[in-house]
Design a protein around this motif. Structure first.
Motif, PDB file in Angstrom:
ATOM      1  N   LEU A  63     -99.350 -85.070  34.381  1.00  0.00           N
ATOM      2  CA  LEU A  63     -99.085 -85.639  35.699  1.00  0.00           C
ATOM      3  C   LEU A  63     -97.723 -86.335  35.736  1.00  0.00           C
ATOM      4  N   GLY A  64     -97.325 -86.949  34.626  1.00  0.00           N
ATOM      5  CA  GLY A  64     -96.009 -87.591  34.558  1.00  0.00           C
ATOM      6  C   GLY A  64     -94.874 -86.589  34.664  1.00  0.00           C
ATOM      7  N   VAL A  65     -95.020 -85.441  34.007  1.00  0.00           N
ATOM      8  CA  VAL A  65     -93.994 -84.396  34.082  1.00  0.00           C
ATOM      9  C   VAL A  65     -93.882 -83.876  35.512  1.00  0.00           C
ATOM     10  N   ALA A 116    -104.063 -80.819  34.088  1.00  0.00           N
ATOM     11  CA  ALA A 116    -104.665 -82.112  34.416  1.00  0.00           C
ATOM     12  C   ALA A 116    -105.969 -81.927  35.180  1.00  0.00           C
ATOM     13  N   ALA A 117    -105.981 -81.001  36.140  1.00  0.00           N
ATOM     14  CA  ALA A 117    -107.170 -80.818  36.980  1.00  0.00           C
ATOM     15  C   ALA A 117    -108.392 -80.399  36.174  1.00  0.00           C
ATOM     16  N   VAL A 118    -108.223 -79.454  35.247  1.00  0.00           N
ATOM     17  CA  VAL A 118    -109.395 -78.984  34.494  1.00  0.00           C
ATOM     18  C   VAL A 118    -109.880 -80.010  33.479  1.00  0.00           C
ATOM     19  N   LEU A 119    -109.005 -80.924  33.069  1.00  0.00           N
ATOM     20  CA  LEU A 119    -109.422 -81.929  32.084  1.00  0.00           C
ATOM     21  C   LEU A 119    -109.962 -83.199  32.721  1.00  0.00           C
ATOM     22  N   ILE A 120    -109.739 -83.396  34.000  1.00  0.00           N
ATOM     23  CA  ILE A 120    -110.200 -84.627  34.643  1.00  0.00           C
ATOM     24  C   ILE A 120    -111.717 -84.721  34.636  1.00  0.00           C
ATOM     25  N   VAL A 121    -112.424 -83.631  34.890  1.00  0.00           N
ATOM     26  CA  VAL A 121    -113.891 -83.667  34.926  1.00  0.00           C
ATOM     27  C   VAL A 121    -114.466 -84.021  33.558  1.00  0.00           C
ATOM     28  N   PRO A 122    -114.089 -83.324  32.459  1.00  0.00           N
ATOM     29  CA  PRO A 122    -114.621 -83.729  31.150  1.00  0.00           C
ATOM     30  C   PRO A 122    -114.165 -85.124  30.729  1.00  0.00           C
ATOM     31  N   ALA A 123    -112.970 -85.532  31.103  1.00  0.00           N
ATOM     32  CA  ALA A 123    -112.483 -86.856  30.708  1.00  0.00           C
ATOM     33  C   ALA A 123    -113.227 -87.953  31.446  1.00  0.00           C
TER      34      ALA A 123
END
Length: 173
Positions: A117-119, A156-163
């Motif tokens: 998200l920072g990039v 970021a989107a696919v990792l937000i749910v597991p995170a």
């Protein structure tokens, strides 16, 4: 298999087809939810979303790394600090992909989300407002830029749910 708690029959349902597996004590990768009719409280429901998200994120990170690596040379010629930035972000994306592959912890997932998200935020700022410390004016949106940013957003989107899931990935049936 009655009495044998190390190997219990587990039904896997996907695409309305039932399959049998014999491992219940470890999470299994795949696109399925595993359930069982065995009345053993140690039996767990395992979903594949974390695995699929991780593989998608790894592929996206390597894709973004390839794009960033490809523009290092031209940016080194235009403004050396920009080229060094692309070298650094390329190395970071590669290292995060390997870390996500080898050590898929919550900390690594959160780090990947924030770096991605920072990039994207830095790229969007450089294309809309311009970087105040850069001698280059605002650059136009380019195909490579957009593809790389979409890869980072997908990461970021696919990792937000597991995170965002609870710390304990195993839940009783």
């Amino acid at each position: 298999m009655k009495g044998d708690t190390s190997r219990a029959s587990v039904s896997m349902h996907f695409d309305n087809v039932e399959h049998e597996s014999f491992r219940h004590d470890e999470e299994q990768p795949g696109g399925v939810t595993m359930t069982t009719s065995v009345a053993d409280p140690s039996m767990r429901t395992v979903t594949v979303w974390p695995w699929l998200a991780r593989v998608t994120a790894i592929c996206c990170l390597f894709g973004a790394q390839a794009i960033h690596t490809g523009v290092i040379g031209e940016h080194l010629l235009m403004w050396p600090p920009a080229g060094l930035f692309f070298l650094g972000i390329s190395l970071v994306e590669g290292a995060l992909a390997v870390a996500l592959m080898m050590f898929p912890s919550r900390i690594v997932r959160h780090l990947v989300i924030w770096v991605s998200l920072g990039v994207v935020a830095l790229w969007l700022f450089s294309r809309t407002v311009g970087l105040p410390f850069s001698p280059m004016a605002m650059e136009p949106f380019g195909r490579e830029d957009v593809v790389c940013s979409l890869l980072a957003l997908l990461t970021a989107a696919v990792l937000i749910v597991p995170a965002a899931a609870p710390a304990s990935p195993r839940r009783p049936l």
